[in-house]
Design a protein around this motif. Structure first.
Motif, PDB file in Angstrom:
ATOM      1  N   LEU A  27       0.825  -1.205   0.000  1.00 30.99           N
ATOM      2  CA  LEU A  27       0.000   0.000   0.000  1.00 30.99           C
ATOM      3  C   LEU A  27       0.861   1.258   0.000  1.00 30.99           C
ATOM      4  CD1 LEU A  27      -2.586  -1.275   2.614  1.00 30.99           C
ATOM      5  CD2 LEU A  27      -3.124  -0.657   0.240  1.00 30.99           C
ATOM      6  N   ARG A  28       1.934   1.228   0.783  1.00 32.69           N
ATOM      7  CA  ARG A  28       2.838   2.379   0.838  1.00 32.69           C
ATOM      8  C   ARG A  28       3.386   2.701  -0.544  1.00 32.69           C
ATOM      9  NH1 ARG A  28       8.889   2.348   3.619  1.00 32.69           N
ATOM     10  NH2 ARG A  28       9.556   4.361   2.789  1.00 32.69           N
ATOM     11  N   PHE A  29       3.870   1.695  -1.246  1.00 33.61           N
ATOM     12  CA  PHE A  29       4.525   1.960  -2.527  1.00 33.61           C
ATOM     13  C   PHE A  29       3.542   2.087  -3.684  1.00 33.61           C
ATOM     14  CE2 PHE A  29       8.324   0.889  -0.158  1.00 33.61           C
ATOM     15  CZ  PHE A  29       9.236   1.809  -0.682  1.00 33.61           C
ATOM     16  N   LEU A  30       2.328   1.586  -3.528  1.00 34.18           N
ATOM     17  CA  LEU A  30       1.297   1.889  -4.521  1.00 34.18           C
ATOM     18  C   LEU A  30       1.020   3.391  -4.545  1.00 34.18           C
ATOM     19  CD1 LEU A  30      -1.326  -0.992  -4.097  1.00 34.18           C
ATOM     20  CD2 LEU A  30      -0.134  -0.382  -6.207  1.00 34.18           C
ATOM     21  N   ILE A  31       0.874   3.960  -3.363  1.00 33.38           N
ATOM     22  CA  ILE A  31       0.614   5.397  -3.265  1.00 33.38           C
ATOM     23  C   ILE A  31       1.840   6.191  -3.719  1.00 33.38           C
ATOM     24  CG2 ILE A  31       0.082   7.284  -1.678  1.00 33.38           C
ATOM     25  CD1 ILE A  31      -1.392   5.177   0.065  1.00 33.38           C
ATOM     26  N   ALA A  32       3.015   5.794  -3.224  1.00 29.88           N
ATOM     27  CA  ALA A  32       4.242   6.522  -3.555  1.00 29.88           C
ATOM     28  C   ALA A  32       4.554   6.439  -5.047  1.00 29.88           C
ATOM     29  CB  ALA A  32       5.406   5.977  -2.741  1.00 29.88           C
ATOM     30  N   SER A  33       4.376   5.255  -5.638  1.00 32.39           N
ATOM     31  CA  SER A  33       4.657   5.089  -7.071  1.00 32.39           C
ATOM     32  C   SER A  33       3.725   5.953  -7.907  1.00 32.39           C
ATOM     33  CB  SER A  33       4.523   3.617  -7.469  1.00 32.39           C
ATOM     34  OG  SER A  33       5.506   2.826  -6.847  1.00 32.39           O
ATOM     35  N   GLY A  34       2.458   6.032  -7.518  1.00 30.74           N
ATOM     36  CA  GLY A  34       1.521   6.890  -8.232  1.00 30.74           C
ATOM     37  C   GLY A  34       1.968   8.338  -8.205  1.00 30.74           C
ATOM     38  N   ALA A  35       2.416   8.796  -7.023  1.00 32.95           N
ATOM     39  CA  ALA A  35       2.889  10.178  -6.904  1.00 32.95           C
ATOM     40  C   ALA A  35       4.159  10.396  -7.722  1.00 32.95           C
ATOM     41  CB  ALA A  35       3.139  10.508  -5.433  1.00 32.95           C
ATOM     42  N   LEU A  36       5.059   9.419  -7.713  1.00 33.11           N
ATOM     43  CA  LEU A  36       6.306   9.540  -8.477  1.00 33.11           C
ATOM     44  C   LEU A  36       6.042   9.561  -9.981  1.00 33.11           C
ATOM     45  CD1 LEU A  36       8.583   7.136  -6.399  1.00 33.11           C
ATOM     46  CD2 LEU A  36       8.966   9.591  -6.732  1.00 33.11           C
ATOM     47  N   ILE A  37       5.081   8.762 -10.438  1.00 34.06           N
ATOM     48  CA  ILE A  37       4.737   8.753 -11.871  1.00 34.06           C
ATOM     49  C   ILE A  37       4.234  10.135 -12.303  1.00 34.06           C
ATOM     50  CG2 ILE A  37       3.090   7.846 -13.558  1.00 34.06           C
ATOM     51  CD1 ILE A  37       3.315   5.137 -12.055  1.00 34.06           C
ATOM     52  N   ILE A  38       3.371  10.730 -11.491  1.00 32.97           N
ATOM     53  CA  ILE A  38       2.864  12.072 -11.805  1.00 32.97           C
ATOM     54  C   ILE A  38       4.001  13.078 -11.835  1.00 32.97           C
ATOM     55  CG2 ILE A  38       1.404  13.954 -10.945  1.00 32.97           C
ATOM     56  CD1 ILE A  38      -0.421  11.756  -9.743  1.00 32.97           C
ATOM     57  N   TRP A  39       4.902  12.968 -10.858  1.00 35.74           N
ATOM     58  CA  TRP A  39       6.054  13.874 -10.771  1.00 35.74           C
ATOM     59  C   TRP A  39       6.965  13.701 -12.000  1.00 35.74           C
ATOM     60  CZ3 TRP A  39      10.330  13.335  -6.466  1.00 35.74           C
ATOM     61  CH2 TRP A  39      11.220  14.413  -6.577  1.00 35.74           C
ATOM     62  N   LEU A  40       7.252  12.460 -12.355  1.00 36.10           N
ATOM     63  CA  LEU A  40       8.120  12.202 -13.496  1.00 36.10           C
ATOM     64  C   LEU A  40       7.492  12.704 -14.791  1.00 36.10           C
ATOM     65  CD1 LEU A  40      10.749  10.953 -14.537  1.00 36.10           C
ATOM     66  CD2 LEU A  40       9.556   8.755 -14.732  1.00 36.10           C
ATOM     67  N   TYR A  41       6.188  12.551 -14.931  1.00 35.28           N
ATOM     68  CA  TYR A  41       5.503  13.021 -16.140  1.00 35.28           C
ATOM     69  C   TYR A  41       5.643  14.540 -16.284  1.00 35.28           C
ATOM     70  CZ  TYR A  41       1.811  14.188 -19.429  1.00 35.28           C
ATOM     71  OH  TYR A  41       1.117  14.699 -20.497  1.00 35.28           O
ATOM     72  N   HIS A  42       5.439  15.252 -15.194  1.00 33.68           N
ATOM     73  CA  HIS A  42       5.560  16.709 -15.248  1.00 33.68           C
ATOM     74  C   HIS A  42       7.016  17.149 -15.415  1.00 33.68           C
ATOM     75  CE1 HIS A  42       1.443  18.024 -14.524  1.00 33.68           C
ATOM     76  NE2 HIS A  42       1.305  17.009 -13.688  1.00 33.68           N
ATOM     77  N   HIS A  43       7.953  16.283 -14.989  1.00 31.36           N
ATOM     78  CA  HIS A  43       9.377  16.626 -15.078  1.00 31.36           C
ATOM     79  C   HIS A  43       9.897  16.547 -16.509  1.00 31.36           C
ATOM     80  CE1 HIS A  43      13.570  16.954 -13.902  1.00 31.36           C
ATOM     81  NE2 HIS A  43      13.833  15.829 -14.529  1.00 31.36           N
ATOM     82  N   ASP A  44       9.650  15.409 -17.196  1.00 29.03           N
ATOM     83  CA  ASP A  44      10.172  15.278 -18.565  1.00 29.03           C
ATOM     84  C   ASP A  44       9.292  14.442 -19.486  1.00 29.03           C
ATOM     85  OD1 ASP A  44      10.545  12.671 -17.727  1.00 29.03           O
ATOM     86  OD2 ASP A  44      12.697  12.619 -18.087  1.00 29.03           O
ATOM     87  N   HIS A  45       8.029  14.198 -19.050  1.00 25.28           N
ATOM     88  CA  HIS A  45       7.086  13.415 -19.872  1.00 25.28           C
ATOM     89  C   HIS A  45       7.670  12.033 -20.229  1.00 25.28           C
ATOM     90  CE1 HIS A  45       4.011  16.601 -20.663  1.00 25.28           C
ATOM     91  NE2 HIS A  45       5.023  17.359 -20.342  1.00 25.28           N
ATOM     92  N   PHE A  46       8.386  11.431 -19.283  1.00 29.91           N
ATOM     93  CA  PHE A  46       8.973  10.089 -19.439  1.00 29.91           C
ATOM     94  C   PHE A  46      10.030  10.043 -20.557  1.00 29.91           C
ATOM     95  CE2 PHE A  46       4.382   9.239 -18.300  1.00 29.91           C
ATOM     96  CZ  PHE A  46       4.623   9.102 -16.940  1.00 29.91           C
ATOM     97  N   LYS A  47      10.584  11.185 -20.911  1.00 31.62           N
ATOM     98  CA  LYS A  47      11.551  11.232 -22.008  1.00 31.62           C
ATOM     99  C   LYS A  47      12.759  10.352 -21.725  1.00 31.62           C
ATOM    100  CE  LYS A  47      14.402  14.443 -24.698  1.00 31.62           C
ATOM    101  NZ  LYS A  47      14.802  15.871 -24.878  1.00 31.62           N
ATOM    102  N   ALA A  48      13.334  10.463 -20.505  1.00 27.82           N
ATOM    103  CA  ALA A  48      14.530   9.689 -20.175  1.00 27.82           C
ATOM    104  C   ALA A  48      14.238   8.196 -20.164  1.00 27.82           C
ATOM    105  CB  ALA A  48      15.078  10.131 -18.808  1.00 27.82           C
ATOM    106  N   ALA A  49      13.039   7.815 -19.715  1.00 29.44           N
ATOM    107  CA  ALA A  49      12.698   6.392 -19.629  1.00 29.44           C
ATOM    108  C   ALA A  49      12.632   5.738 -21.001  1.00 29.44           C
ATOM    109  CB  ALA A  49      11.355   6.231 -18.912  1.00 29.44           C
ATOM    110  N   ARG A  50      12.316   6.512 -22.018  1.00 24.47           N
ATOM    111  CA  ARG A  50      12.174   5.947 -23.364  1.00 24.47           C
ATOM    112  C   ARG A  50      13.506   5.584 -23.999  1.00 24.47           C
ATOM    113  NH1 ARG A  50       8.013  10.064 -23.835  1.00 24.47           N
ATOM    114  NH2 ARG A  50       9.417  11.423 -25.017  1.00 24.47           N
TER     115      ARG A  50
END
Length: 288
Positions: A27-50
């Motif tokens: 539960l902890r990391f489900l919530i945290a991962s969701g927040a991190l995904i939103i943060w990463l999207y606003h940071h570079d739109h997943f550019k580095a991950a691609r």
């Protein structure tokens, strides 16, 4: 950041007493991962991950398995048995063991100040954990809580060293987000197969205090503290920012005493300052 990381121990203690540890970690990391995904999207739109290579994806899977999955389970499981203030003293073991193994396997250099800091940090942490009898760790006279906590330390050290080797060229936010996602998937599968439906039912029946601790642990200690830590690195430099981690056990002990009413054993008042001073010396030595 240091306050939030210190508070993660009493928050984890509250969760560990009401929800099975694997499910609570999930539960902890489900919530945290969701927040991190939103943060990463606003940071570079997943550019580095691609643009990650196959080797980097494998490295992120390994860090997720060790630094999220294994560490999270051992962290919360240990707090079923140990007071959170006492357990937070083990933070000093993370940089000490990391520096020792980095010197042995990665050929990183140590100096006299770092070595002195390592000795003080290890002795202080073990003194606090053993209630003034560190020889217990040499004789093997340990209980389940101490074994789980030491395993958590080993997982974090392995995660740190693995990150230095296989995650070069990946920015920290991308690496943390993807590692958290991998770790969350492993936690979810394990929770369902090992702890089963009853564990999730216990979450639904948990007191409101557990929900507050879960949200604070996921968004505060995991997501927000991480953001502030890297803002601190930009403003202060890596060495000065890392020095603030020496405050984590201080806040862990104080918040546990105030929030949970945990007693301040004499060994904690002696061992924790030694461990904190050792951490400061290691940081000074690294900057030199």
């Amino acid at each position: 950041m240091a306050i939030l990381w210190g508070a993660s121990w009493p928050w984890g203690r509250i969760l560990a007493q009401t929800i099975p540890p694997i499910t609570a970690s999930t539960l902890r990391f489900l919530i945290a991962s969701g927040a991190l995904i939103i943060w990463l999207y606003h940071h570079d739109h997943f550019k580095a991950a691609r643009f990650l290579t196959k080797k980097q994806w494998i490295g992120l899977l390994a860090t997720g398995a060790i630094g999220v999955f294994a560490y999270a389970i051992c962290f919360l499981s240990s707090l079923q048995y140990l007071p959170s203030g006492k357990a937070s003293a083990a933070i000093a073991l993370n940089p000490a063991f990391t520096l020792i193994l980095a010197a042995l396997f990665l050929k990183e250099k140590l100096n006299k100040i770092i070595i002195l800091g390592i000795i003080l940090a290890i002795f202080g942490a073990l003194y606090a954990l053993s209630q003034g009898h560190p020889i217990r760790f040499l004789s093997g006279n340990l209980h389940t809580g101490e074994y789980l906590l030491l395993t958590a330390v080993i997982c974090w050290v392995a995660y740190t060293l693995l990150g230095r080797i296989v995650l070069k060229g990946i920015d920290s936010l991308t690496a943390t987000t993807i590692s958290s996602i991998f770790g969350t998937i492993l936690l979810l599968i394990t929770s369902i197969t090992v702890e089963g439906q009853s564990a999730w039912e216990s979450f639904l029946q948990a007191p409101s205090q557990s929900y507050i601790a879960l949200i604070c642990l996921a968004l505060g200690s995991t997501t927000l503290a991480y953001a502030w830590y890297f803002n601190g690195i930009k403003a202060l430099g890596a060495g000065n920012a890392a020095a603030y981690t020496s405050l984590v056990p201080v806040f862990g002990i104080l918040i546990s005493a105030v929030w949970l009413g945990e007693p301040l054993h004499l060994s904690l008042l002696i061992g924790a300052p030694l461990a904190i001073f050792g951490m400061l010396l290691m940081n000074i030595g690294q900057r030199q």
